[in-house]
Design a protein around this motif. Structure first.
Motif, mmCIF file in Angstrom:
data_model
loop_
_atom_site.group_PDB
_atom_site.id
_atom_site.type_symbol
_atom_site.label_atom_id
_atom_site.label_comp_id
_atom_site.label_asym_id
_atom_site.label_seq_id
_atom_site.Cartn_x
_atom_site.Cartn_y
_atom_site.Cartn_z
ATOM 1 N N LEU A 161 0.827 -1.198 0.000
ATOM 2 C CA LEU A 161 0.000 0.000 0.000
ATOM 3 C C LEU A 161 0.866 1.255 0.000
ATOM 4 N N ALA A 162 1.914 1.260 0.824
ATOM 5 C CA ALA A 162 2.819 2.415 0.847
ATOM 6 C C ALA A 162 3.494 2.596 -0.505
ATOM 7 N N GLN A 163 3.922 1.482 -1.113
ATOM 8 C CA GLN A 163 4.566 1.578 -2.417
ATOM 9 C C GLN A 163 3.605 2.118 -3.475
ATOM 10 N N ALA A 164 2.332 1.700 -3.403
ATOM 11 C CA ALA A 164 1.342 2.185 -4.367
ATOM 12 C C ALA A 164 1.053 3.669 -4.156
ATOM 13 N N ILE A 165 1.011 4.118 -2.909
ATOM 14 C CA ILE A 165 0.796 5.543 -2.626
ATOM 15 C C ILE A 165 1.937 6.370 -3.210
ATOM 16 N N ILE A 166 3.170 5.897 -3.024
ATOM 17 C CA ILE A 166 4.327 6.601 -3.586
ATOM 18 C C ILE A 166 4.205 6.688 -5.108
ATOM 19 N N ALA A 167 3.823 5.588 -5.747
ATOM 20 C CA ALA A 167 3.703 5.576 -7.206
ATOM 21 C C ALA A 167 2.629 6.548 -7.693
ATOM 22 N N GLU A 168 1.490 6.608 -6.988
ATOM 23 C CA GLU A 168 0.424 7.517 -7.410
ATOM 24 C C GLU A 168 0.826 8.974 -7.204
ATOM 25 N N LEU A 169 1.534 9.254 -6.139
ATOM 26 C CA LEU A 169 2.008 10.619 -5.924
ATOM 27 C C LEU A 169 3.010 11.016 -7.003
ATOM 28 N N ASP A 170 3.879 10.092 -7.386
ATOM 29 C CA ASP A 170 4.862 10.389 -8.432
ATOM 30 C C ASP A 170 4.187 10.595 -9.783
ATOM 31 N N ALA A 171 3.091 9.861 -10.042
ATOM 32 C CA ALA A 171 2.419 9.950 -11.343
ATOM 33 C C ALA A 171 1.450 11.122 -11.441
ATOM 34 N N LEU A 172 1.181 11.808 -10.328
ATOM 35 C CA LEU A 172 0.203 12.896 -10.328
ATOM 36 C C LEU A 172 0.758 14.093 -11.103
ATOM 37 N N PRO A 173 0.008 14.616 -12.082
ATOM 38 C CA PRO A 173 0.488 15.798 -12.817
ATOM 39 C C PRO A 173 0.675 16.992 -11.885
ATOM 40 N N SER A 174 1.602 17.835 -12.230
ATOM 41 C CA SER A 174 1.903 19.010 -11.416
ATOM 42 C C SER A 174 0.679 19.910 -11.303
ATOM 43 N N GLY A 175 0.403 20.361 -10.088
ATOM 44 C CA GLY A 175 -0.706 21.276 -9.852
ATOM 45 C C GLY A 175 -2.037 20.624 -9.604
ATOM 46 N N ARG A 176 -2.134 19.304 -9.725
ATOM 47 C CA ARG A 176 -3.404 18.610 -9.514
ATOM 48 C C ARG A 176 -3.579 18.215 -8.064
ATOM 49 N N THR A 177 -4.821 18.247 -7.604
ATOM 50 C CA THR A 177 -5.157 17.846 -6.249
ATOM 51 C C THR A 177 -5.369 16.335 -6.202
ATOM 52 N N LEU A 178 -4.930 15.705 -5.100
ATOM 53 C CA LEU A 178 -5.186 14.276 -4.894
ATOM 54 C C LEU A 178 -5.807 14.101 -3.520
ATOM 55 N N THR A 179 -7.076 13.701 -3.496
ATOM 56 C CA THR A 179 -7.758 13.420 -2.244
ATOM 57 C C THR A 179 -7.661 11.934 -1.926
ATOM 58 N N THR A 180 -8.023 11.595 -0.709
ATOM 59 C CA THR A 180 -7.976 10.195 -0.304
ATOM 60 C C THR A 180 -8.942 9.357 -1.129
ATOM 61 N N ARG A 181 -10.120 9.912 -1.425
ATOM 62 C CA ARG A 181 -11.085 9.163 -2.233
ATOM 63 C C ARG A 181 -10.538 8.927 -3.633
ATOM 64 N N GLY A 182 -9.904 9.955 -4.207
ATOM 65 C CA GLY A 182 -9.305 9.777 -5.518
ATOM 66 C C GLY A 182 -8.199 8.739 -5.507
ATOM 67 N N LEU A 183 -7.404 8.726 -4.438
ATOM 68 C CA LEU A 183 -6.357 7.716 -4.301
ATOM 69 C C LEU A 183 -6.960 6.323 -4.216
ATOM 70 N N TYR A 184 -8.015 6.163 -3.428
ATOM 71 C CA TYR A 184 -8.670 4.858 -3.286
ATOM 72 C C TYR A 184 -9.221 4.373 -4.624
ATOM 73 N N ASP A 185 -9.844 5.268 -5.391
ATOM 74 C CA ASP A 185 -10.384 4.868 -6.692
ATOM 75 C C ASP A 185 -9.281 4.358 -7.611
ATOM 76 N N ARG A 186 -8.108 4.956 -7.530
ATOM 77 C CA ARG A 186 -7.000 4.528 -8.380
ATOM 78 C C ARG A 186 -6.419 3.195 -7.932
ATOM 79 N N LEU A 187 -6.433 2.943 -6.613
ATOM 80 C CA LEU A 187 -5.759 1.756 -6.085
ATOM 81 C C LEU A 187 -6.662 0.530 -5.991
ATOM 82 N N ALA A 188 -7.988 0.729 -6.054
ATOM 83 C CA ALA A 188 -8.915 -0.378 -5.806
ATOM 84 C C ALA A 188 -8.662 -1.563 -6.727
#
Length: 517
Positions: free
Chosen positions: A166-193
Motif C-alpha cells: 500500500l505504501a509503495q502504491a501511494i508513492i507511485a500515485e504521488l509520483d504519477a500525479l500531474p503538477s498542480g493537480r489535487t489528490l484526495t484520499t477518495r481519488g487515491l482509493y479509486d485509483r488503487l482499488a
C-alpha cells in the motif's frame, strides 16, 4: 502546517529492500507538492501517548491537516476491538485503535486521515474476516462522528510479510500525479482499488465530512479543466484499422493528455455542454411527478429534481405537545424556563436538556426513548423555532429510525430536515445511503442531485459523481444514468483518463450487437 505521523513495526527478518519503503514514503510525503512534515513514532512506546504529546506541542489549527500512517500486524480482541501490534517483541500486545483515534480527534481540529496497512494471519482462511476487520476499524475510528477519514489495507501474512504494497502504491500515485493537480484520499482509493486487488485483498475507504487532500491544489490556481474543450471520443468499427496518430496539442498548465484519441463520431458522443449551475431543491409544490421510469429518463436530467418522499404536512405539524411538570420534585420549571442538566446538574434550556437525554438514551441502545426525547426538544422549539436546530433534530431522529429498520419514517424525517435546511449534508448523506439500501432508485437520484448542489467544491462533486456513476452501473443496472454522471464529471475535468475510459466503455456497451454473417 501539514503533519504526517508514521508508525511502522520493525518486522523480524525484514529485508533491506522492504525496509527502504518507509524511508521512501517519508521522503515522498515531504516533497513540495504534498509538503508534509513527517515525524516517526517509536514502535516500542504507547502510540496514543506519543501522538497526544506531539499534537499538544505543535498545536494544529482547524486549517492544519494531520495524517497518520501505521504499518503493523492487526490484533482483534474477543469483543472485536482492533489493536495495532507495533512492537515485534510483544506480538500479543498492541495499541487500541480507538485510543489513537480519540487523541487524534481531540488534538487535531482540522482534516484528519488514518492510513492503516495491516497484516492479519486469518485473512484468506476465514471468509468473513475482511468484513470483521473493516467493521472493527470503523467502530474504532468512527469517521462520520470524529471526522477522521480512513483508508484501510489488510493483507494475509506471507513470506513477504515485511513488504508494504500500500505504501509503495501511494508513492507511485504521488509520483504519477500531474503538477498542480489535487489528490484526495477518495481519488487515491479509486485509483488503487483495482491495482491492489491481488496484493491487498482487503482495501476499504471510509469518508469523513471533510475530504483529506494528500496533495493540495495550488491556492488561487485557475482550474485548467474548466477552460479547455474536452476531446471527442469515437467508437471505431471492429474491422477498421486504428487511425494515424495526430500531432499532440499544446500543453496548457500541464493538464494530462487522454490515454487515446479517437476519430469523431457525433451521434455516439456529443461534445461536453457548458458546466451546469447547481441549484437547491425546489419547493414542494414544484416537484415534477411526471417520471415514467424508462431508460430514457435515467439517461437525462429531470426537469425538476423530485423529493425522495413528498411531505404530507410541514415539519412540526404533528409534534406532540410539550411535556408538563408533574410534581414539586421535578426539575422542570415550565416549558420555557430553565431545567437541570442530567450530567452536570447546572441549569440549561429545555431544548438542551432533551437533546442531551436523547443522546444518552441512544448511546444506551434505547432507541424509542431517544426518539421521544428528541421529539420533546422539537416540541419545545415549535414550528417557528430555529430551523438549523430543528433540522439537526429531525436528521438525528431519522438516523435512529433507519437503524431501527423504519425506512419509510426515516426518509420522511430526513426530508423534513431538508425542508428546513436544503443543504443539510448529514441528512442528505443518510438519505442517500438509506434509499440505496432500499433500492429506491428515484430516491437515490433525488438525494444525489441535492447532495451535489450542497457540496462546497468541484473537487468533492467530481469524486461523488464518479462514486455515484459506479453504483448506478453496478447496483442499479442503469448504465444510462451512469454514463450521464460520467459525462458531468468530464465537464469538470475534460482530460481525466479514468472518466474518458468509462465513457468510452459505456458507449461501446450501449451499441447494438453486430449482425452475424
Amino acid at each position: 502546517m501539514r503533519l504526517s505521523i508514521t508508525a511502522i513495526s520493525a518486522q523480524e527478518g525484514a529485508t533491506s529492500a522492504s525496509l527502504a519503503t518507509p524511508g521512501q514514503l517519508k521522503g515522498r510525503l515531504g516533497r513540495e507538492d504534498a509538503a508534509f512534515e513527517v515525524v516517526d513514532a517509536d514502535p516500542g512506546r504507547d502510540l496514543a501517548e506519543q501522538i497526544e504529546s506531539l499534537l499538544a506541542g505543535r498545536g494544529p489549527t482547524s486549517r492544519d491537516p494531520v495524517m497518520l500512517y501505521v504499518a503493523c500486524p492487526a490484533l482483534l480482541s474477543i469483543d472485536g476491538e482492533l489493536f495495532l501490534s507495533l512492537d515485534p517483541s510483544s506480538p500479543t500486545v498492541g495499541d487500541a485503535l480507538a485510543d489513537v483515534a480519540a487523541v487524534l480527534r481531540d488534538g487535531a481540529p482540522g482534516p484528519k486521515l488514518i492510513v492503516l496497512e495491516l497484516v492479519d494471519t486469518k485473512l484468506g482462511l476465514d471468509p468473513t474476516r475482511a468484513e470483521v476487520l473493516v467493521r472493527a476499524a470503523e467502530a474504532a475510528t468512527e469517521p462520520a462522528t470524529n471526522d477522521i477519514e480512513l483508508l484501510l489495507g489488510v493483507r494475509p501474512r506471507s513470506a513477504e510479510a515485511s513488504s508494504l504494497p500500500l505504501a509503495q502504491a501511494i508513492i507511485a500515485e504521488l509520483d504519477a500525479l500531474p503538477s498542480g493537480r489535487t489528490l484526495t484520499t477518495r481519488g487515491l482509493y479509486d485509483r488503487l482499488a483495482s491495482k491492489l486487488r491481488e496484493s491487498v485483498p482487503c482495501l476499504h475507504h471510509a469518508r469523513a465530512k471533510v475530504s483529506f487532500e494528500l496533495v493540495p491544489g495550488r491556492p488561487g490556481r485557475r482550474d485548467s479543466t474548466s477552460t479547455m474543450p474536452a476531446p471527442r471520443l469515437d467508437v471505431l468499427p471492429r474491422s477498421a484499422p486504428p487511425p494515424a496518430p495526430s500531432p499532440a496539442p499544446p500543453r496548457v498548465e500541464e493538464s494530462p493528455r487522454p490515454v487515446a484519441t479517437f476519430r469523431e463520431v457525433e451521434p455516439l458522443l456529443a461534445p461536453p455542454k457548458a458546466p451546469r449551475t447547481f441549484h437547491p431543491p425546489p419547493p414542494q409544490d414544484e416537484v415534477d411527478l411526471t417520471w415514467t421510469d424508462t431508460g430514457e429518463d435515467w439517461g437525462s436530467m429531470p426537469r425538476v429534481i423530485p423529493l425522495a418522499r413528498p411531505l404530507a404536512a410541514p415539519p412540526g405539524a404533528s409534534l406532540p405537545p410539550p411535556p408538563m411538570s408533574t410534581g414539586a420534585t421535578s426539575s422542570h420549571r415550565g416549558t420555557d424556563g430553565p431545567i437541570s442538566s442530567p450530567i452536570s446538574g447546572r441549569e440549561i434550556s429545555p431544548v438542551a436538556r432533551y437533546t442531551i437525554e436523547g443522546e444518552l438514551l441512544a448511546s444506551q441502545g434505547d432507541t424509542d426513548g431517544a426518539i421521544a426525547s428528541f421529539r420533546k426538544a422539537l416540541s419545545v422549539l415549535g414550528p417557528g423555532g430555529d430551523p438549523h436546530s430543528r433540522a439537526d433534530l429531525y436528521a438525528r431522529i431519522g438516523e435512529l429510525r433507519a437503524r431501527y429498520g423504519l425506512a419509510e419514517d426515516a426518509i420522511s424525517d430526513f426530508e423534513k430536515a431538508l425542508a428546513l435546511r436544503p443543504g443539510h449534508i448529514p441528512a442528505l448523506e443518510s438519505l442517500l445511503l438509506l434509499c440505496a439500501s432500499e433500492r429506491d432508485w428515484r430516491g437515490v437520484m433525488s438525494a444525489e442531485e441535492r447532495l451535489l448542489a450542497a457540496l462546497p467544491s468541484d473537487t468533492l462533486r467530481f469524486e461523488r459523481l464518479i462514486e455515484f456513476a459506479s453504483r448506478w452501473e453496478g447496483e442499479a443496472d442503469k448504465p444510462a444514468r451512469a454514463r450521464l454522471l460520467f459525462e458531468r464529471a468530464r465537464e469538470m475535468r475534460p482530460h481525466d483518463p479514468i472518466v474518458l475510459e468509462q465513457i468510452r466503455r459505456l458507449t461501446l456497451k450501449s451499441l447494438p450487437p453486430a449482425p452475424r454473417g
